[in-house]
Scaffold this motif. Structure first.
Motif, PDB file in Angstrom:
ATOM      1  N   ARG A  52       3.409  16.052   5.025  1.00  0.00           N
ATOM      2  CA  ARG A  52       3.055  14.687   5.409  1.00  0.00           C
ATOM      3  C   ARG A  52       4.088  13.711   4.861  1.00  0.00           C
ATOM      4  NH1 ARG A  52      -3.246  13.711   4.315  1.00  0.00           N
ATOM      5  NH2 ARG A  52      -2.791  14.770   2.332  1.00  0.00           N
ATOM      6  N   LEU A  53       3.985  12.458   5.309  1.00  0.00           N
ATOM      7  CA  LEU A  53       4.923  11.416   4.880  1.00  0.00           C
ATOM      8  C   LEU A  53       4.252  10.497   3.877  1.00  0.00           C
ATOM      9  CD1 LEU A  53       6.415  10.448   8.371  1.00  0.00           C
ATOM     10  CD2 LEU A  53       7.393  11.999   6.666  1.00  0.00           C
ATOM     11  N   ARG A  54       5.044  10.029   2.927  1.00  0.00           N
ATOM     12  CA  ARG A  54       4.556   9.081   1.927  1.00  0.00           C
ATOM     13  C   ARG A  54       5.296   7.766   2.169  1.00  0.00           C
ATOM     14  NH1 ARG A  54       2.709  10.090  -4.041  1.00  0.00           N
ATOM     15  NH2 ARG A  54       2.203  12.115  -3.155  1.00  0.00           N
ATOM     16  N   LEU A  55       4.547   6.704   2.503  1.00  0.00           N
ATOM     17  CA  LEU A  55       5.158   5.423   2.868  1.00  0.00           C
ATOM     18  C   LEU A  55       4.658   4.304   1.972  1.00  0.00           C
ATOM     19  CD1 LEU A  55       5.143   7.164   5.640  1.00  0.00           C
ATOM     20  CD2 LEU A  55       5.458   4.965   6.741  1.00  0.00           C
ATOM     21  N   ASP A  56       5.572   3.402   1.615  1.00  0.00           N
ATOM     22  CA  ASP A  56       5.216   2.112   1.003  1.00  0.00           C
ATOM     23  C   ASP A  56       5.235   1.085   2.114  1.00  0.00           C
ATOM     24  OD1 ASP A  56       4.880   2.467  -1.885  1.00  0.00           O
ATOM     25  OD2 ASP A  56       6.952   3.180  -1.818  1.00  0.00           O
TER      26      ASP A  56
ATOM     27  N   VAL B 210       0.850  -1.194   0.000  1.00  0.00           N
ATOM     28  CA  VAL B 210       0.000   0.000   0.000  1.00  0.00           C
ATOM     29  C   VAL B 210       0.882   1.240   0.000  1.00  0.00           C
ATOM     30  CG1 VAL B 210      -1.745   1.294   1.276  1.00  0.00           C
ATOM     31  CG2 VAL B 210      -1.812  -1.213   1.259  1.00  0.00           C
ATOM     32  N   LEU B 211       0.537   2.193  -0.868  1.00  0.00           N
ATOM     33  CA  LEU B 211       1.167   3.510  -0.841  1.00  0.00           C
ATOM     34  C   LEU B 211       0.226   4.436  -0.084  1.00  0.00           C
ATOM     35  CD1 LEU B 211       3.348   5.533  -1.705  1.00  0.00           C
ATOM     36  CD2 LEU B 211       2.066   5.876  -3.838  1.00  0.00           C
ATOM     37  N   VAL B 212       0.715   5.027   1.011  1.00  0.00           N
ATOM     38  CA  VAL B 212      -0.151   5.816   1.875  1.00  0.00           C
ATOM     39  C   VAL B 212       0.528   7.135   2.245  1.00  0.00           C
ATOM     40  CG1 VAL B 212       0.710   4.620   3.934  1.00  0.00           C
ATOM     41  CG2 VAL B 212      -1.494   5.777   4.025  1.00  0.00           C
ATOM     42  N   ARG B 213      -0.278   8.178   2.348  1.00  0.00           N
ATOM     43  CA  ARG B 213       0.204   9.478   2.815  1.00  0.00           C
ATOM     44  C   ARG B 213      -0.356   9.672   4.215  1.00  0.00           C
ATOM     45  NH1 ARG B 213      -0.705  14.143  -1.333  1.00  0.00           N
ATOM     46  NH2 ARG B 213      -2.873  13.612  -0.890  1.00  0.00           N
ATOM     47  N   VAL B 214       0.517  10.034   5.179  1.00  0.00           N
ATOM     48  CA  VAL B 214       0.096  10.022   6.568  1.00  0.00           C
ATOM     49  C   VAL B 214       0.662  11.229   7.308  1.00  0.00           C
ATOM     50  CG1 VAL B 214       2.064   8.602   7.284  1.00  0.00           C
ATOM     51  CG2 VAL B 214      -0.020   8.582   8.655  1.00  0.00           C
ATOM     52  N   ASP B 215      -0.084  11.684   8.292  1.00  0.00           N
ATOM     53  CA  ASP B 215       0.382  12.732   9.199  1.00  0.00           C
ATOM     54  C   ASP B 215       1.593  12.184   9.969  1.00  0.00           C
ATOM     55  OD1 ASP B 215       0.689  14.304  11.582  1.00  0.00           O
ATOM     56  OD2 ASP B 215      -1.337  15.054  11.313  1.00  0.00           O
ATOM     57  N   PRO B 216       2.682  12.960  10.094  1.00  0.00           N
ATOM     58  CA  PRO B 216       3.865  12.471  10.810  1.00  0.00           C
ATOM     59  C   PRO B 216       3.555  11.982  12.225  1.00  0.00           C
ATOM     60  CG  PRO B 216       4.412  14.474   9.635  1.00  0.00           C
ATOM     61  CD  PRO B 216       2.927  14.301   9.505  1.00  0.00           C
ATOM     62  N   ALA B 217       2.560  12.592  12.877  1.00  0.00           N
ATOM     63  CA  ALA B 217       2.210  12.173  14.237  1.00  0.00           C
ATOM     64  C   ALA B 217       1.626  10.768  14.265  1.00  0.00           C
ATOM     65  CB  ALA B 217       1.220  13.167  14.846  1.00  0.00           C
ATOM     66  N   GLN B 218       1.159  10.280  13.116  1.00  0.00           N
ATOM     67  CA  GLN B 218       0.547   8.952  13.034  1.00  0.00           C
ATOM     68  C   GLN B 218       1.522   7.883  12.532  1.00  0.00           C
ATOM     69  OE1 GLN B 218      -2.326   9.583  14.958  1.00  0.00           O
ATOM     70  NE2 GLN B 218      -3.094   7.977  13.639  1.00  0.00           N
TER      71      GLN B 218
ATOM     72  N   ARG C 181      -8.783   2.083  -1.745  1.00  0.00           N
ATOM     73  CA  ARG C 181      -9.431   3.396  -1.624  1.00  0.00           C
ATOM     74  C   ARG C 181     -10.960   3.235  -1.709  1.00  0.00           C
ATOM     75  NH1 ARG C 181      -6.785   8.274  -2.493  1.00  0.00           N
ATOM     76  NH2 ARG C 181      -8.703   9.106  -3.430  1.00  0.00           N
ATOM     77  N   ALA C 182     -11.409   2.441  -2.679  1.00  0.00           N
ATOM     78  CA  ALA C 182     -12.850   2.248  -2.877  1.00  0.00           C
ATOM     79  C   ALA C 182     -13.473   1.543  -1.673  1.00  0.00           C
ATOM     80  CB  ALA C 182     -13.089   1.451  -4.153  1.00  0.00           C
ATOM     81  N   SER C 183     -12.755   0.569  -1.117  1.00  0.00           N
ATOM     82  CA  SER C 183     -13.271  -0.183   0.023  1.00  0.00           C
ATOM     83  C   SER C 183     -13.438   0.720   1.236  1.00  0.00           C
ATOM     84  CB  SER C 183     -12.331  -1.343   0.344  1.00  0.00           C
ATOM     85  OG  SER C 183     -12.782  -2.057   1.468  1.00  0.00           O
TER      86      SER C 183
ATOM     87  N   VAL D 152      -4.921   6.580   1.589  1.00  0.00           N
ATOM     88  CA  VAL D 152      -4.393   5.549   0.699  1.00  0.00           C
ATOM     89  C   VAL D 152      -4.317   6.114  -0.713  1.00  0.00           C
ATOM     90  CG1 VAL D 152      -4.824   3.301  -0.332  1.00  0.00           C
ATOM     91  CG2 VAL D 152      -5.256   3.656   2.113  1.00  0.00           C
ATOM     92  N   LEU D 153      -3.152   6.060  -1.321  1.00  0.00           N
ATOM     93  CA  LEU D 153      -2.972   6.520  -2.696  1.00  0.00           C
ATOM     94  C   LEU D 153      -3.087   5.362  -3.679  1.00  0.00           C
ATOM     95  CD1 LEU D 153       0.013   8.984  -2.123  1.00  0.00           C
ATOM     96  CD2 LEU D 153      -2.452   9.476  -2.108  1.00  0.00           C
ATOM     97  N   ALA D 154      -2.703   4.181  -3.246  1.00  0.00           N
ATOM     98  CA  ALA D 154      -2.795   2.973  -4.078  1.00  0.00           C
ATOM     99  C   ALA D 154      -2.704   1.771  -3.131  1.00  0.00           C
ATOM    100  CB  ALA D 154      -1.659   2.940  -5.099  1.00  0.00           C
TER     101      ALA D 154
END
Length: 324
Positions: free
Chosen positions: A273-277, A244-252, A306-308, A299-301
């Protein structure tokens, strides 16, 4: 083993002064009767130990008694090498050896330094059983007998027969060629080969173990850290795992990483924000983990995830919307 226990008895009395038979029994993990027999043996050997009766009584040594019993045996020296994690010592069946070794190390210190170190140690607490939210640390139980048998086979280079309960399977016996032991986040693992293929076994799932006389079929030398990294990489990419490619608040970040199997890449995004694989066990695991973060993660991918999450949010909104 009794000789080591007698040494530990003497060192406990030297360092702590008067102690009751019950307190000594708890420290040494034996019965009170065993402590009393050991006290008789020490007295017969000329060690000036004496008993004081009464409410505040117990066993003690004569003042100024000195001993040079500070030599470490093999297991005690090994326990000190893994003492950076006391739970690591417990997982490998070296908990009692670590306690005994630490007594000998303290006893070898000069008297002034010994008192200073003891006072400092009382002001340090490493890895308590609960965190600030009162969540208990989940420590896997591995019997000392099983851990000792596995450890002997690893060090001796012998084959090992284990009764292993894999997830979703009935326990069965397997004969493996042990390579090394690893502890990660309170979990112990045996790295081995079976039929020439790499295998990883969780120690808590080993129900019984038997060291064999046959030599293990394994390399003479091993880079255990590299072997673990290779197995970790195969684990992340095998089976039904979901990337999963996700963008997240650094605090999370720490919360997200704590629910994922692995983090394969991490970058800072333009908005701070952070972008994590990250990798999850399966689709259900990924959806559950990302749902916990609500709008603090996106969720970016992949698109199906994303749909779920969108459909789940819509269903919740409909359920809790204003009454018609």
């Amino acid at each position: 083993m009794r000789a080591d226990r007698l040494v530990s008895l003497v060192l406990l009395l030297r360092q702590r002064g008067r102690m009751t038979a019950g307190a000594l029994a708890r420290e040494l993990e034996v019965s009170v009767r065993t402590v009393l027999r050991d006290m008789d043996a020490l007295s017969a050997a000329g060690v000036p130990v004496y008993a004081e009766r009464g409410r505040h009584g117990g066993f003690a040594l004569l003042p100024d008694f000195q001993t040079a019993l500070t030599g470490l045996n093999h297991d005690e020296a090994l326990a000190l090498l893994v003492a950076g994690s006391r739970r690591g010592a417990q997982l490998f069946g070296l908990g009692s050896a670590l306690a005994s070794a630490m007594l000998k190390v303290v006893d070898a210190l000069p008297e002034g330094l010994r008192d200073t170190a003891a006072d400092a140690a009382r002001r340090l607490l490493v890895d308590p059983e609960t965190d600030l939210l009162s969540r208990r640390v989940a420590v896997e139980e591995v019997s000392d007998a099983i851990a000792a048998e596995v450890r002997r086979a690893v060090f001796a280079g012998h084959r090992l027969r284990i009764h292993y309960a894999a997830v979703g399977q009935a326990p069965r016996w397997r004969t493996v060629d042990p390579i090394g032991l690893v502890t990660v986040r309170e979990q112990g693992y045996l790295l081995a080969k079976r039929g020439g293929e790499d295998r990883t076994y969780r120690l808590s799932r080993v129900l019984a173990a038997e060291e064999l006389d046959e030599p293990a079929q394994r390399p003479d030398t091993v880079d255990l850290d590299r072997a673990w990294q290779e197995r970790n990489a195969r684990f992340r990419t095998g089976g039904e795992k979901v990337a999963v490619l996700v963008r997240v608040d650094p605090a999370q970040r720490e919360h997200l990483v704590g629910t994922a199997l692995a983090v394969c890449a991490e970058d800072a995004d333009t908005d701070g924000r952070l972008r994590l694989d990250v990798v999850f066990q399966d689709a259900r695991h990924a959806e559950w983990a990302l749902w916990q973060h609500a709008t603090r993660a996106e969720v970016l991918a992949p698109q199906w995830l994303r749909a779920s999450l969108r459909d789940r949010a819509a269903a919740i909104t409909a359920r809790y919307g204003p009454p018609s």
